[in-house]
Design a protein around this motif. Structure first.
Motif, PDB file in Angstrom:
ATOM      1  N   VAL A  93       0.768  -1.011  -0.161  1.00 16.27           N
ATOM      2  CA  VAL A  93       0.014  -0.005   0.086  1.00 16.27           C
ATOM      3  C   VAL A  93       0.963   1.184   0.030  1.00 16.27           C
ATOM      4  N   LEU A  94       0.877   2.048  -1.115  1.00 14.38           N
ATOM      5  CA  LEU A  94       1.833   2.909  -1.287  1.00 14.38           C
ATOM      6  C   LEU A  94       1.269   4.345  -0.911  1.00 14.38           C
ATOM      7  N   VAL A  95       1.640   5.006  -0.217  1.00 18.73           N
ATOM      8  CA  VAL A  95       1.014   6.426   0.501  1.00 18.73           C
ATOM      9  C   VAL A  95       1.765   7.549   0.007  1.00 18.73           C
ATOM     10  N   HIS A  96       1.164   8.614  -0.750  1.00 14.21           N
ATOM     11  CA  HIS A  96       2.117   9.454  -1.116  1.00 14.21           C
ATOM     12  C   HIS A  96       2.184  10.694  -0.330  1.00 14.21           C
ATOM     13  N   GLY A  97       3.112  11.661  -0.627  1.00 11.09           N
ATOM     14  CA  GLY A  97       3.295  12.766   0.473  1.00 11.09           C
ATOM     15  C   GLY A  97       2.567  14.057   0.270  1.00 11.09           C
ATOM     16  N   ALA A  98       2.927  15.149   0.816  1.00 11.59           N
ATOM     17  CA  ALA A  98       2.243  16.429   0.874  1.00 11.59           C
ATOM     18  C   ALA A  98       1.961  16.869  -0.748  1.00 11.59           C
ATOM     19  N   CYS A  99       0.828  17.423  -0.900  1.00 14.40           N
ATOM     20  CA  CYS A  99       0.494  18.037  -2.328  1.00 14.40           C
ATOM     21  C   CYS A  99       0.640  17.361  -3.414  1.00 14.40           C
ATOM     22  N   HIS A 100       0.856  15.996  -3.422  1.00 10.25           N
ATOM     23  CA  HIS A 100       0.943  14.982  -4.477  1.00 10.25           C
ATOM     24  C   HIS A 100      -0.257  14.079  -4.520  1.00 10.25           C
ATOM     25  N   GLY A 101      -0.127  12.938  -5.182  1.00 11.76           N
ATOM     26  CA  GLY A 101      -1.334  12.215  -5.467  1.00 11.76           C
ATOM     27  C   GLY A 101      -0.697  10.557  -5.655  1.00 11.76           C
ATOM     28  N   ALA A 102      -1.706   9.984  -5.870  1.00 11.01           N
ATOM     29  CA  ALA A 102      -1.301   8.383  -6.083  1.00 11.01           C
ATOM     30  C   ALA A 102      -0.594   8.486  -7.246  1.00 11.01           C
ATOM     31  N   TRP A 103      -0.664   9.333  -8.430  1.00 11.70           N
ATOM     32  CA  TRP A 103       0.455   9.321  -9.404  1.00 11.70           C
ATOM     33  C   TRP A 103       1.855   9.254  -9.103  1.00 11.70           C
ATOM     34  N   THR A 104       2.009   9.747  -7.735  1.00 16.65           N
ATOM     35  CA  THR A 104       3.523   9.651  -7.208  1.00 16.65           C
ATOM     36  C   THR A 104       4.194   8.313  -7.627  1.00 16.65           C
ATOM     37  N   VAL A 121      -0.357  -4.239  -5.605  1.00 17.72           N
ATOM     38  CA  VAL A 121       0.027  -3.000  -5.274  1.00 17.72           C
ATOM     39  C   VAL A 121      -1.499  -2.198  -5.119  1.00 17.72           C
ATOM     40  N   THR A 122      -1.545  -1.386  -4.231  1.00  9.21           N
ATOM     41  CA  THR A 122      -2.538  -0.298  -3.910  1.00  9.21           C
ATOM     42  C   THR A 122      -2.104   0.992  -3.732  1.00  9.21           C
ATOM     43  N   ALA A 123      -2.249   1.944  -4.265  1.00  5.18           N
ATOM     44  CA  ALA A 123      -1.861   3.108  -4.270  1.00  5.18           C
ATOM     45  C   ALA A 123      -3.060   4.510  -4.079  1.00  5.18           C
ATOM     46  N   PRO A 124      -3.544   4.418  -2.863  1.00  6.03           N
ATOM     47  CA  PRO A 124      -4.558   5.221  -2.492  1.00  6.03           C
ATOM     48  C   PRO A 124      -4.544   6.654  -2.666  1.00  6.03           C
ATOM     49  N   GLU A 125      -5.520   7.397  -2.862  1.00  8.11           N
ATOM     50  CA  GLU A 125      -5.502   8.881  -2.999  1.00  8.11           C
ATOM     51  C   GLU A 125      -5.938   9.344  -1.653  1.00  8.11           C
ATOM     52  N   LEU A 126      -4.905  10.269  -0.910  1.00  4.56           N
ATOM     53  CA  LEU A 126      -5.382  10.699   0.177  1.00  4.56           C
ATOM     54  C   LEU A 126      -6.215  11.981  -0.269  1.00  4.56           C
ATOM     55  N   PRO A 127      -7.332  12.342   0.746  1.00  4.72           N
ATOM     56  CA  PRO A 127      -8.278  13.307   0.573  1.00  4.72           C
ATOM     57  C   PRO A 127      -7.607  14.722   1.031  1.00  4.72           C
ATOM     58  N   PHE A 128      -6.711  14.475   1.934  1.00  7.09           N
ATOM     59  CA  PHE A 128      -6.201  15.951   2.378  1.00  7.09           C
ATOM     60  C   PHE A 128      -7.175  16.641   3.096  1.00  7.09           C
ATOM     61  N   THR A 129      -8.042  16.162   3.658  1.00 11.91           N
ATOM     62  CA  THR A 129      -9.181  16.704   4.476  1.00 11.91           C
ATOM     63  C   THR A 129      -8.485  16.959   5.883  1.00 11.91           C
ATOM     64  N   SER A 130      -7.806  16.168   6.388  1.00  9.17           N
ATOM     65  CA  SER A 130      -7.166  16.087   7.738  1.00  9.17           C
ATOM     66  C   SER A 130      -6.513  14.963   7.914  1.00  9.17           C
ATOM     67  N   ALA A 164      -5.376   8.944   7.457  1.00  4.73           N
ATOM     68  CA  ALA A 164      -5.023   7.849   8.233  1.00  4.73           C
ATOM     69  C   ALA A 164      -6.192   6.590   7.906  1.00  4.73           C
ATOM     70  N   ARG A 165      -7.137   7.262   8.007  1.00  6.09           N
ATOM     71  CA  ARG A 165      -8.476   6.209   7.626  1.00  6.09           C
ATOM     72  C   ARG A 165      -8.544   5.730   6.533  1.00  6.09           C
ATOM     73  N   VAL A 166      -8.120   6.523   5.409  1.00  2.21           N
ATOM     74  CA  VAL A 166      -7.980   6.056   4.188  1.00  2.21           C
ATOM     75  C   VAL A 166      -6.789   4.709   3.953  1.00  2.21           C
ATOM     76  N   VAL A 167      -5.796   5.070   4.716  1.00  2.00           N
ATOM     77  CA  VAL A 167      -4.802   3.940   4.903  1.00  2.00           C
ATOM     78  C   VAL A 167      -5.124   2.732   5.633  1.00  2.00           C
TER      79      VAL A 167
END
Length: 233
Positions: A11-22, A37-46, A51-54
């Protein structure tokens, strides 16, 4: 169960201001070698929502009988720390390793290049990135075409995500590894080594902050080494 029977999911988790395309250069390589492989898109709501998405991605894999390796890049270290309690292994790639009560952000990570790249919006409540300075900050050793595509896809992120204190620290009980980027102009390399001491299993790659681009071979090799170890448990 033999090692060949074990199904490993990254499960590949991207960084700030980025997306799953990372992970566009890493995920296909892992999948070609038989890993899931799973690469979730973080919602950046908090951070806690990230962490819930992860956590949900880990839970879905566990329900399928898979072992899970969580990989967090940069800011992604916060969500995998908060949401990774049920994972089999955590990998911090030039990433934050916060403890309980600490936020994901730490001023000791900040470099002059990162300060120049940061653009604050909406009364300093939203972080954005200046494309030109972003490329110099965390893509300076990345292929120019990849770097250009990356900065075109950056997105704003609420500052709240970086400030929320964690209530869990998965690295305290889940086996963990750290990958230091030694030519990182965005996330101070010396402080990466301080954070890496929390997890102890450490390697270093000669690359910029965006190691998924500038050290794809080395990153994939290390992830596969970890996967083989997890499969043998």
């Amino acid at each position: 169960m033999t090692t060949s029977d074990v199904r490993i999911r990254f499960v590949l988790v991207h960084g700030a201001c980025h997306g799953a395309w990372t992970w566009e250069t890493v995920a296909p390589r892992l999948e070609a070698h038989g890993w899931l492989v799973t690469a979730p898109e973080l919602p950046f709501t908090s951070m806690h929502e990230d962490a819930r998405v992860v956590r949900d991605a880990v839970a879905a894999a566990r329900e399928r009988g898979e072992r899970v390796i969580l990989v967090g890049h940069s800011y992604g270290g916060g969500p995998i720390t908060q949401g990774g309690a049920e994972a089999d292994h955590l990998v911090y790639a030039a990433a934050a390793v916060p403890d309980v009560g600490e936020p994901t952000d730490d001023e000791r990570t900040i470099t002059p290049e990162a300060l120049r790249a940061a653009v604050m919006l909406e009364n300093n409540t939203v972080l954005s990135m200046d494309p030109q300075h972003a490329a110099a900050s965390f893509l300076q050793r990345t292929d120019p075409d990849l770097a250009r595509r990356a900065v075109e896809r950056l997105r704003p992120q609420p500052v709240l995500c970086f400030e929320e204190p964690l209530t869990e620290a998965a690295w305290r009980h889940v086996p963990s590894s750290y990958i230091v980027a030694t030519d990182d102009r965005s996330f101070a390399t010396d402080f990466q080594r301080v954070l890496a001491a929390r997890v102890r299993d450490v390697i270093e790659l000669d690359c910029d902050h965006s190691m998924y681009y500038s050290a794809t071979d080395g990153l994939v090799r290390r992830l596969e080494e970890i996967a083989a170890e997890v499969a043998s448990r």
